[in-house]
Design an enzyme around this catalytic site. Structure first.
Site, PDB file in Angstrom:
ATOM      1  N   GLY A   1      36.810  35.616  42.919  1.00  0.00           N
ATOM      2  CA  GLY A   1      35.488  35.654  42.299  1.00  0.00           C
ATOM      3  C   GLY A   1      35.625  35.862  40.806  1.00  0.00           C
TER       4      GLY A   1
ATOM      5  N   GLN B   1      32.824  38.988  32.755  1.00  0.00           N
ATOM      6  CA  GLN B   1      34.275  39.109  32.579  1.00  0.00           C
ATOM      7  C   GLN B   1      34.838  38.159  31.526  1.00  0.00           C
ATOM      8  OE1 GLN B   1      34.898  38.838  37.087  1.00  0.00           O
ATOM      9  NE2 GLN B   1      36.638  40.093  36.446  1.00  0.00           N
TER      10      GLN B   1
ATOM     11  N   CYS C   1      40.497  43.955  40.717  1.00  0.00           N
ATOM     12  CA  CYS C   1      39.631  43.212  39.801  1.00  0.00           C
ATOM     13  C   CYS C   1      40.484  42.590  38.708  1.00  0.00           C
ATOM     14  CB  CYS C   1      38.605  44.158  39.180  1.00  0.00           C
ATOM     15  SG  CYS C   1      37.507  43.349  37.996  1.00  0.00           S
ATOM     16  N   LEU C   2      40.187  41.344  38.379  1.00  0.00           N
ATOM     17  CA  LEU C   2      40.937  40.660  37.324  1.00  0.00           C
ATOM     18  C   LEU C   2      40.770  41.365  35.975  1.00  0.00           C
ATOM     19  CD1 LEU C   2      40.028  36.976  38.265  1.00  0.00           C
ATOM     20  CD2 LEU C   2      42.252  38.099  38.591  1.00  0.00           C
TER      21      LEU C   2
ATOM     22  N   HIS D   1      30.946  43.081  44.591  1.00  0.00           N
ATOM     23  CA  HIS D   1      31.800  43.263  43.411  1.00  0.00           C
ATOM     24  C   HIS D   1      31.259  42.469  42.220  1.00  0.00           C
ATOM     25  CE1 HIS D   1      35.982  43.730  41.625  1.00  0.00           C
ATOM     26  NE2 HIS D   1      35.523  42.713  40.918  1.00  0.00           N
ATOM     27  N   GLU D   2      30.866  41.212  42.459  1.00  0.00           N
ATOM     28  CA  GLU D   2      30.370  40.361  41.358  1.00  0.00           C
ATOM     29  C   GLU D   2      28.983  40.826  40.897  1.00  0.00           C
ATOM     30  OE1 GLU D   2      32.669  38.853  40.194  1.00  0.00           O
ATOM     31  OE2 GLU D   2      33.963  38.657  41.936  1.00  0.00           O
TER      32      GLU D   2
ATOM     33  N   HIS E   1      29.473  43.593  38.496  1.00  0.00           N
ATOM     34  CA  HIS E   1      29.856  43.075  37.170  1.00  0.00           C
ATOM     35  C   HIS E   1      28.625  42.629  36.376  1.00  0.00           C
ATOM     36  CE1 HIS E   1      34.203  42.988  36.946  1.00  0.00           C
ATOM     37  NE2 HIS E   1      34.342  42.299  38.070  1.00  0.00           N
TER      38      HIS E   1
HETATM   39  O1  GNR Z   1      40.298  38.259  42.942  1.00  0.00           O
HETATM   40  C1  GNR Z   1      39.683  39.271  43.285  1.00  0.00           C
HETATM   41  N1  GNR Z   1      39.999  39.881  44.445  1.00  0.00           N
HETATM   42  C2  GNR Z   1      39.237  40.873  45.003  1.00  0.00           C
HETATM   43  C3  GNR Z   1      39.784  41.598  46.042  1.00  0.00           C
HETATM   44  C4  GNR Z   1      39.073  42.583  46.653  1.00  0.00           C
HETATM   45  C5  GNR Z   1      37.800  42.842  46.262  1.00  0.00           C
HETATM   46  C6  GNR Z   1      37.228  42.146  45.207  1.00  0.00           C
HETATM   47  C7  GNR Z   1      37.938  41.157  44.596  1.00  0.00           C
HETATM   48  S1  GNR Z   1      37.216  40.261  43.310  1.00  0.00           S
HETATM   49  C8  GNR Z   1      38.646  39.832  42.400  1.00  0.00           C
HETATM   50  C9  GNR Z   1      38.308  38.901  41.251  1.00  0.00           C
HETATM   51  C10 GNR Z   1      37.386  39.621  40.296  1.00  0.00           C
HETATM   52  O2  GNR Z   1      37.750  40.490  39.547  1.00  0.00           O
HETATM   53  N2  GNR Z   1      36.118  39.286  40.335  1.00  0.00           N
HETATM   54  O3  GNR Z   1      35.231  39.903  39.546  1.00  0.00           O
HETATM   55 NI    NI Z   2      36.127  41.857  39.142  1.00  0.00          NI
END
Ligand code: GNR
Ligand code: NI
Length: 173
Positions: free
Chosen positions: A46, A51, A91-92, A133-134, A137
């Site tokens: 995601g 980001q 998270c990236l 998660h998104e 963000h």
């Molecule tokens: O690549 C991603 N893997 C992930 C693994 C577990 C829970 C959430 C994520 S999202 C993350 C990519 C990211 O940072 N998206 O905002």
């Molecule tokens: Ni993230």
């Protein structure tokens, strides 16, 4: 198409809230394509506009095993969610860190696609986790906000130092 720079915590731009999208034009479509390219390249499941330093309320996802299920979420909202559980998350924007956070196991969300067409979808497992998660963000949130202040400070110091070193390397050639 272009690969965009992914911001790392504690960059203050990750804390900015996004504004709802009202114009679904070619410029938005190109930005969404760049987000997909950036997400697949990273690689991640995601990516939220926040980001990459953009305040449009849009995120992209692909939680499929073979990376064939791209999903665009413009102006997403969660309609209902159930069964809070503890799951591992990364998270990236917080490289090389994983920790356990609370997420709902199942949910239904509404969003608009790149053309502004509204859709609703049920999600469970990784997809449900990724939607939460998104959405965080897009409101300036990060999964590490659920951790203790001590843990978050440790991560902040380590990543701030790494950012300073990479700046120094750039300056020094
Ligand atoms: O690549 C991603 N893997 C992930 C693994 C577990 C829970 C959430 C994520 S999202 C993350 C990519 C990211 O940072 N998206 O905002
Ligand atoms: Ni993230």
């Amino acid at each position: 198409m272009a690969i965009l720079e992914i911001l790392h915590f504690p960059d203050p731009r990750l804390r900015e809230a996004t504004s709802p999208i009202s114009t679904f034009d070619d410029a938005l479509s190109r930005f969404i394509d760049d987000m997909f390219e950036t997400m697949y390249d990273a690689p991640g499941v995601g990516l939220a506009a926040t980001q990459v330093g953009d305040t449009r309320r849009v995120a992209v996802m692909d939680c499929s095993d073979d990376k064939t299920e791209p999903l665009v979420m413009c102006n997403p909202e969660i309609l209902w969610a159930e069964e809070l559980e503890t799951v591992d998350e990364g998270c990236l924007s917080v490289p090389e860190h994983y920790d356990r956070v609370k997420r709902y196991a199942r949910l239904r969300f509404a969003a608009q696609d790149r053309h502004g067409e509204r859709y609703e979808m049920d999600a469970e497992g990784l997809l449900a986790q990724c939607v939460q998660h998104e959405l965080a963000h897009l409101d300036g949130g990060l999964y590490i906000d659920q951790l203790s202040r001590l843990k978050r400070e440790r991560i902040r110091r380590k990543l701030a130092k790494a950012a300073r070193q990479s700046e120094a390397e750039k300056a020094g050639g």
